[in-house]
Design a protein around this motif. Structure first.
Motif, PDB file in Angstrom:
ATOM      1  N   ASP A 113       0.832  -1.194   0.000  1.00  0.00           N
ATOM      2  CA  ASP A 113       0.000   0.000   0.000  1.00  0.00           C
ATOM      3  C   ASP A 113       0.875   1.256   0.000  1.00  0.00           C
ATOM      4  N   GLU A 114       0.268   2.392   0.254  1.00  0.00           N
ATOM      5  CA  GLU A 114       1.001   3.653   0.197  1.00  0.00           C
ATOM      6  C   GLU A 114       2.074   3.744   1.280  1.00  0.00           C
ATOM      7  N   GLU A 115       1.918   2.968   2.348  1.00  0.00           N
ATOM      8  CA  GLU A 115       2.918   2.960   3.415  1.00  0.00           C
ATOM      9  C   GLU A 115       3.947   1.854   3.224  1.00  0.00           C
ATOM     10  N   ARG A 116       3.907   1.195   2.071  1.00  0.00           N
ATOM     11  CA  ARG A 116       4.842   0.128   1.702  1.00  0.00           C
ATOM     12  C   ARG A 116       4.653  -1.124   2.558  1.00  0.00           C
ATOM     13  N   ARG A 117       3.451  -1.299   3.062  1.00  0.00           N
ATOM     14  CA  ARG A 117       3.107  -2.489   3.842  1.00  0.00           C
ATOM     15  C   ARG A 117       2.365  -3.490   2.952  1.00  0.00           C
ATOM     16  N   PHE A 118       2.644  -4.773   3.175  1.00  0.00           N
ATOM     17  CA  PHE A 118       2.066  -5.799   2.309  1.00  0.00           C
ATOM     18  C   PHE A 118       0.545  -5.836   2.420  1.00  0.00           C
ATOM     19  N   VAL A 119      -0.078  -6.161   1.307  1.00  0.00           N
ATOM     20  CA  VAL A 119      -1.538  -6.231   1.205  1.00  0.00           C
ATOM     21  C   VAL A 119      -1.904  -7.620   0.696  1.00  0.00           C
ATOM     22  N   THR A 120      -2.905  -8.243   1.316  1.00  0.00           N
ATOM     23  CA  THR A 120      -3.318  -9.584   0.926  1.00  0.00           C
ATOM     24  C   THR A 120      -4.838  -9.672   0.860  1.00  0.00           C
ATOM     25  N   VAL A 150       6.779  -6.951   5.131  1.00  0.00           N
ATOM     26  CA  VAL A 150       5.962  -8.166   5.086  1.00  0.00           C
ATOM     27  C   VAL A 150       6.017  -8.775   6.483  1.00  0.00           C
ATOM     28  N   TRP A 151       4.869  -8.784   7.154  1.00  0.00           N
ATOM     29  CA  TRP A 151       4.783  -9.120   8.562  1.00  0.00           C
ATOM     30  C   TRP A 151       5.729  -8.223   9.355  1.00  0.00           C
ATOM     31  N   ARG A 152       6.732  -8.756  10.021  1.00  0.00           N
ATOM     32  CA  ARG A 152       7.621  -7.907  10.826  1.00  0.00           C
ATOM     33  C   ARG A 152       8.946  -7.614  10.129  1.00  0.00           C
ATOM     34  N   ASP A 153       9.065  -8.008   8.890  1.00  0.00           N
ATOM     35  CA  ASP A 153      10.337  -7.891   8.180  1.00  0.00           C
ATOM     36  C   ASP A 153      10.318  -6.741   7.176  1.00  0.00           C
ATOM     37  N   TRP A 154      11.246  -5.809   7.338  1.00  0.00           N
ATOM     38  CA  TRP A 154      11.477  -4.797   6.318  1.00  0.00           C
ATOM     39  C   TRP A 154      12.507  -5.357   5.333  1.00  0.00           C
ATOM     40  N   VAL A 155      12.140  -5.394   4.063  1.00  0.00           N
ATOM     41  CA  VAL A 155      12.919  -6.100   3.053  1.00  0.00           C
ATOM     42  C   VAL A 155      13.183  -5.180   1.869  1.00  0.00           C
ATOM     43  N   LYS A 156      14.382  -5.297   1.295  1.00  0.00           N
ATOM     44  CA  LYS A 156      14.695  -4.544   0.076  1.00  0.00           C
ATOM     45  C   LYS A 156      13.944  -5.136  -1.109  1.00  0.00           C
ATOM     46  N   ALA A 157      13.302  -4.279  -1.894  1.00  0.00           N
ATOM     47  CA  ALA A 157      12.559  -4.713  -3.069  1.00  0.00           C
ATOM     48  C   ALA A 157      12.800  -3.733  -4.204  1.00  0.00           C
ATOM     49  N   LEU A 158      12.378  -4.129  -5.398  1.00  0.00           N
ATOM     50  CA  LEU A 158      12.408  -3.266  -6.563  1.00  0.00           C
ATOM     51  C   LEU A 158      10.977  -2.940  -6.957  1.00  0.00           C
ATOM     52  N   GLU A 159      10.711  -1.681  -7.233  1.00  0.00           N
ATOM     53  CA  GLU A 159       9.372  -1.267  -7.629  1.00  0.00           C
ATOM     54  C   GLU A 159       9.052  -1.785  -9.025  1.00  0.00           C
ATOM     55  N   GLY A 160       7.809  -2.228  -9.224  1.00  0.00           N
ATOM     56  CA  GLY A 160       7.375  -2.655 -10.532  1.00  0.00           C
ATOM     57  C   GLY A 160       6.983  -1.469 -11.398  1.00  0.00           C
ATOM     58  N   GLU A 161       6.968  -1.683 -12.718  1.00  0.00           N
ATOM     59  CA  GLU A 161       6.521  -0.630 -13.619  1.00  0.00           C
ATOM     60  C   GLU A 161       5.078  -0.258 -13.301  1.00  0.00           C
ATOM     61  N   ARG A 167      15.700 -12.323   2.989  1.00  0.00           N
ATOM     62  CA  ARG A 167      14.736 -12.369   4.089  1.00  0.00           C
ATOM     63  C   ARG A 167      14.841 -13.745   4.733  1.00  0.00           C
ATOM     64  N   ARG A 168      15.070 -13.771   6.015  1.00  0.00           N
ATOM     65  CA  ARG A 168      15.325 -15.037   6.686  1.00  0.00           C
ATOM     66  C   ARG A 168      14.041 -15.779   7.018  1.00  0.00           C
ATOM     67  N   ARG A 199      16.713 -18.642   3.528  1.00  0.00           N
ATOM     68  CA  ARG A 199      15.975 -17.503   3.006  1.00  0.00           C
ATOM     69  C   ARG A 199      14.599 -17.927   2.516  1.00  0.00           C
ATOM     70  N   VAL A 200      13.736 -16.926   2.364  1.00  0.00           N
ATOM     71  CA  VAL A 200      12.392 -17.130   1.841  1.00  0.00           C
ATOM     72  C   VAL A 200      11.999 -15.862   1.099  1.00  0.00           C
ATOM     73  N   GLY A 201      11.091 -15.998   0.134  1.00  0.00           N
ATOM     74  CA  GLY A 201      10.597 -14.830  -0.582  1.00  0.00           C
ATOM     75  C   GLY A 201       9.560 -14.090   0.256  1.00  0.00           C
ATOM     76  N   PHE A 202       8.473 -13.670  -0.386  1.00  0.00           N
ATOM     77  CA  PHE A 202       7.427 -12.929   0.319  1.00  0.00           C
ATOM     78  C   PHE A 202       6.360 -13.847   0.926  1.00  0.00           C
ATOM     79  N   ALA A 203       6.601 -15.166   0.951  1.00  0.00           N
ATOM     80  CA  ALA A 203       5.678 -16.074   1.634  1.00  0.00           C
ATOM     81  C   ALA A 203       5.590 -15.678   3.105  1.00  0.00           C
ATOM     82  N   ASP A 204       4.540 -16.128   3.797  1.00  0.00           N
ATOM     83  CA  ASP A 204       4.326 -15.665   5.168  1.00  0.00           C
ATOM     84  C   ASP A 204       5.521 -15.935   6.074  1.00  0.00           C
ATOM     85  N   GLY A 205       6.156 -17.092   5.964  1.00  0.00           N
ATOM     86  CA  GLY A 205       7.295 -17.342   6.849  1.00  0.00           C
ATOM     87  C   GLY A 205       8.202 -18.465   6.405  1.00  0.00           C
TER      88      GLY A 205
END
Length: 264
Positions: free
Chosen positions: A39-46, A88-99, A125-126, A137-143
């Motif tokens: 979202d606008e605050e860079r928090r994951f949306v599901t 994503v949950w409690r993890d701040w993670v480096k990402a690349l913005e999509g077009e 992301r651990r 490591r894990v991607g954007f999966a819950d854990g």
């Protein structure tokens, strides 16, 4: 026992894709949940907040990941070089913005300003350290990189419901057929074909399981979560399925044999 079906989710909380096989890399199933919506605050949306996301489908091709948004069309996802930190949950993670094209269309569809972001290989992301001591490591999966479910457990649950649900409600990666209902609760290590998996944590279920994957609407009776709550509640939550990590890269296929190596 054998693999009944395999599923990947290129974009977290969008519709999954059933596949005949998948390759596994450091993240888990290759390409699984490397894209996410924020979202606008860079928090994951599901689908927990926006169940209508269930109606947005994803597909894989030589060009990469594409999504189909009702009333908007098809979009091939492309990342830009713009880095940002996302939660994503409690993890701040480096990402690349999509077009912007796909993000703008998704925002119109959902009536909320959203952005699609991608986790590059350079981001780490651990996996939940409370359950896995290895530095994995894990991607954007819950854990965890894998969710394993048992077809017979779904059949047993459906016997308690007025209207049956299908396995898509639980968003597994690997669905196994052959064991008795809830036998997966006791597994600690299994082999799938030539690949080994450690079972690390029961999967605690949430309101997302009440979303119809075809309509994007929540069940008014909160089924199947309410039924599960009556007899599958544990200190880990309301349980359906098991989270797992893989021991090495490789490939698994539908119909691969499944063997329990270690159980409690």
């Amino acid at each position: 026992m054998k693999v009944h079906s395999l599923h990947v989710y290129p974009v977290k909380s969008l519709a999954g894709i059933e596949v005949s096989c998948f390759e596994m890399d450091d993240f888990g199933p290759k390409g699984d949940r490397r894209w996410m919506i924020v979202d606008e605050e860079r928090r994951f949306v599901t689908q927990r907040e926006l169940p209508v996301l269930a109606r947005v489908s994803a597909s894989l091709s030589a060009e990469g990941v594409s999504i189909r948004i009702p009333g908007e069309g098809d979009f091939t996802l492309q990342q830009t070089g713009q880095e940002l930190r996302v939660l994503v949950w409690r993890d701040w993670v480096k990402a690349l913005e999509g077009e912007s094209f796909a993000s703008e269309a998704l925002s119109r569809f959902c009536g909320k300003t959203l952005r699609l972001v991608y986790m590059p290989d350079s981001s780490f992301r651990r996996v939940d350290a409370g359950h896995v001591s290895e530095y994995r490591r894990v991607g954007f999966a819950d854990g965890f990189p894998f969710l394993i479910t048992n077809l017979a457990s779904l059949d047993e649950l459906n016997g308690r419901l007025d209207a049956p649900v299908d396995m898509r409600r639980f968003r597994p990666n690997i669905v196994i057929e052959g064991p008795a209902p809830w036998q997966e609760d006791h597994w600690r290590k299994i082999s799938v074909g030539e690949q080994c998996f450690s079972i690390v944590k029961p999967s605690s279920r949430c309101i997302l399981t009440t979303v119809d994957p075809d309509t994007g609407l929540k069940d008014p009776g909160l089924q199947p979560l309410r039924a599960l709550s009556g007899y599958r509640r544990t200190p880990d939550g309301v349980i359906f399925g098991q989270n797992a990590i893989h021991e090495s890269p490789g490939v698994i296929h539908v119909d691969d044999s499944v063997t329990v190596i270690e159980s409690e």
